[in-house]
Design an enzyme around this catalytic site. Structure first.
Site, PDB file in Angstrom:
ATOM      1  N   THR A  39       0.731  -1.301  -0.059  1.00  0.00           N
ATOM      2  CA  THR A  39       0.045   0.048  -0.145  1.00  0.00           C
ATOM      3  C   THR A  39       0.849   1.180   0.063  1.00  0.00           C
ATOM      4  O   THR A  39       1.838   1.280   0.870  1.00  0.00           O
ATOM      5  CB  THR A  39      -1.012  -0.095   1.337  1.00  0.00           C
ATOM      6  N   GLU A  50      -5.000  -7.501   5.796  1.00  0.00           N
ATOM      7  CA  GLU A  50      -4.878  -7.712   7.195  1.00  0.00           C
ATOM      8  C   GLU A  50      -5.265  -8.999   7.940  1.00  0.00           C
ATOM      9  O   GLU A  50      -5.563  -9.312   8.918  1.00  0.00           O
ATOM     10  CB  GLU A  50      -5.756  -6.662   8.115  1.00  0.00           C
ATOM     11  N   GLN A 104     -42.400  -6.168   3.125  1.00  0.00           N
ATOM     12  CA  GLN A 104     -41.718  -6.610   4.486  1.00  0.00           C
ATOM     13  C   GLN A 104     -40.360  -7.343   4.049  1.00  0.00           C
ATOM     14  O   GLN A 104     -39.508  -7.568   5.034  1.00  0.00           O
ATOM     15  CB  GLN A 104     -42.863  -7.511   4.938  1.00  0.00           C
TER      16      GLN A 104
END
Length: 385
Positions: free
Chosen positions: A155, A364, A280
C-alpha cells in the site's frame, strides 16, 4: 485526549468526510486518484498522525478513540483512510514498537505531519497470510546491510518516501525468529517500485510490487538497532494486531453508510405504485443490515477497550476483524439487492462499496487465517493434535 477536544475532532472529521469527500467519491473511483486538496486538508487536520504519540507531533489517540475516528472515516471511500492509515498504523507502529529513540525522533514527526509517507513492506508473492515464510534476505557487509527480494501489494508504494522492509537476517533460525526490519528510503539504489496495481475496488488507494536488488542501507537502518536484530516478526505481529482493530472500525463506518443508502433508496423508490420500503422482505433486509452494523460496532468497541487495557491483544483483534469483514460484506450485498438493477450500475454508491468491501475479507489476514488464530489461541496444544 480531553473528552471535549476529542468530540471536536470527531465533529470536524465528520464534516470533512460528509461535506468534502463524499461528493468526490465517484470522481476518485473513476480517476483512481485522491485529489491533492483533500490530501492537504487531511494533513492540516492531523490525520496523518492521529495514532502517533503527541511528543512526536501526533494526536496520541487511544485505540478506543481511534476506533471512533475510524467509524467516521469509514463512511466514505476507504481510499481516504488508506492515504494516511499506514502512517498511523502498521508502518508508524513499527517505529513506535521497535524503533530506537534516534529513529523515532528522526522519522515520527515527519510521518505524523504527512511530510513523509511510509509503507509497510511485508507481504511477498509466496508469503501473504503467513509472513513467517518470507524469503527477502538481508546480510551484513562491513557496516552496510544488503537487501534482496520482492514484496507484493504494498500500500502506497508508488508514493512512499520510506519503506519498513521485513527481511530474513538469520536463515538458520526458526521461521519466526530470524526476521528483521529495515528503514529504506525511496530512491535508494536497487529499490524499484512497479507500476501501480489495477484492482477490483478501492480506487484511489494505490498498491504495487517492490523489488530489492542489492539495496544497501547503513547499519543504523536496522529498526531497533542491534537490539532489533531478528525481532522483526514480533514487531510485525504487534503492528498487525493494532491494524486489525483499526480496519474493523473502518468497516463499521462503511456498514453505517450502506444502511443509510439502503434506507434512503427504500424510502424513495416505488414499485407497482408503492414504496419498496413498505415490502416486508425489503424491511427484513434492512433490519438484518442494521443488526449486523450494531453488532459490529459493539464488537469493535469492546476489542478496542481490551486492547487499550492490554488484556487482549490477540484474540480480540482477530475476532473483530473476522466478524467485521464478513459483516460488511453481507451488508454490502444486501444493499445491492435492495437497489435491484440500479445497485449493479457504476456511479451508484452501493455498487462501488460492494467492490470496495470485498478486499476486507483478505487483507490484514484473511477470514480463514483469523479463524485459525482464534482457534489455536483457545485450544492451545489440542490444536496441534
Amino acid at each position: 485526549m480531553d473528552a471535549a477536544d476529542f468530540s471536536a475532532v470527531l465533529s470536524e472529521v465528520r464534516r470533512f468526510v460528509r461535506d468534502r469527500v463524499v461528493p468526490l467519491e465517484a470522481e476518485i473511483d473513476e480517476t483512481d486518484e485522491m485529489p491533492a486538496d483533500i490530501r492537504e486538508a487531511a494533513k492540516k487536520m492531523g490525520l496523518f498522525g492521529f495514532a502517533l504519540p503527541e511528543e512526536y507531533g501526533g494526536l496520541g489517540l487511544s485505540m478506543l478513540e481511534e476506533a471512533q475516528l475510524m467509524f467516521e472515516l469509514g463512511y466514505t471511500t476507504p481510499s481516504l483512510r488508506s492515504m494516511f492509515g499506514t502512517n498511523n498504523g502498521i508502518a508508524g507502529h513499527v517505529l513506535m514498537v521497535g524503533g530506537t529513540e534516534e529513529q523515532k525522533a528522526h522519522w515520527l514527526p515527519r510521518i505524523a505531519s504527512g511530510d513523509v509517507l511510509a509503507s509497510f513492506a511485508l507481504t511477498e508473492p509466496e508469503a501473504g497470510s503467513d509472513p513467517s515464510t518470507l524469503t527477502t534476505r538481508a546480510h551484513l557487509e562491513g557496516d552496510e546491510w544488503v537487501i534482496n527480494g520482492a514484496k507484493r501489494y504494498i500500500t502506497n508504494a508508488p508514493l512512499a518516501d520510506v519503506f519498513m522492509v521485513f527481511a530474513r537476517t538469520d536463515p538458520d533460525a526458526p521461521r519466526t525468529r530470524g526476521i528483521s526490519t529495515f528503514l529504506v528510503p525511496a530512491g535508494t539504489p536497487g529499490l524499484t517500485v512497479a507500476p501501480k496495481d489495477h484492482k477490483m475496488g478501492q480506487f484511489g488507494a494505490w498498491t504495487a510490487d517492490v523489488f530489492f536488488d542489492d539495496v544497501r542501507v547503513p547499519a543504523s537502518a536496522l529498526v531497533g538497532g542491534e537490539d532489533g536484530l531478528n525481532r522483526g516478526f514480533g514487531t510485525a505481529m504487534g503492528c498487525i494486531a493494532h491494524g486489525r482493530v483499526h480496519i474493523s472500525a473502518l468497516m463499521v463506518g462503511m456498514a453505517e453508510r450502506l444502511v443509510d443508502e439502503s434506507v434512503a433508496y427504500a424510502s424513495a423508490r416505488k414499485q407497482s405504485g408503492k414504496l419498496i420500503g413498505s415490502f416486508q422482505l425489503v424491511q427484513g433486509l434492512i433490519a438484518d443490515s442494521q443488526t449486523d452494523y450494531y453488532a459490529g460496532r459493539a464488537t469493535v468497541l469492546e476489542a478496542a477497550r481490551a486492547f487499550d487495557a492490554g488484556t487482549d491483544t490477540k484474540i480480540g483483534p482477530s475476532c473483530t476483524k473476522y466478524f467485521a469483514s464478513e459483516m460488511v460484506w453481507r451488508v454490502a450485498d444486501r444493499a445491492v439487492q435492495i437497489h435491484g438493477g440500479a445497485g449493479y450500475m457504476r456511479g451508484v454508491a452501493v455498487e462501488r462499496f460492494y467492490r470496495d468491501a470485498r478486499l476486507f475479507r483478505i487483507y490484514e489476514g484473511t477470514s480463514q487465517i483469523q479463524q485459525v488464530i482464534i482457534a489455536k489461541a483457545l485450544l492451545g496444544e489440542a490444536a496441534r493434535g
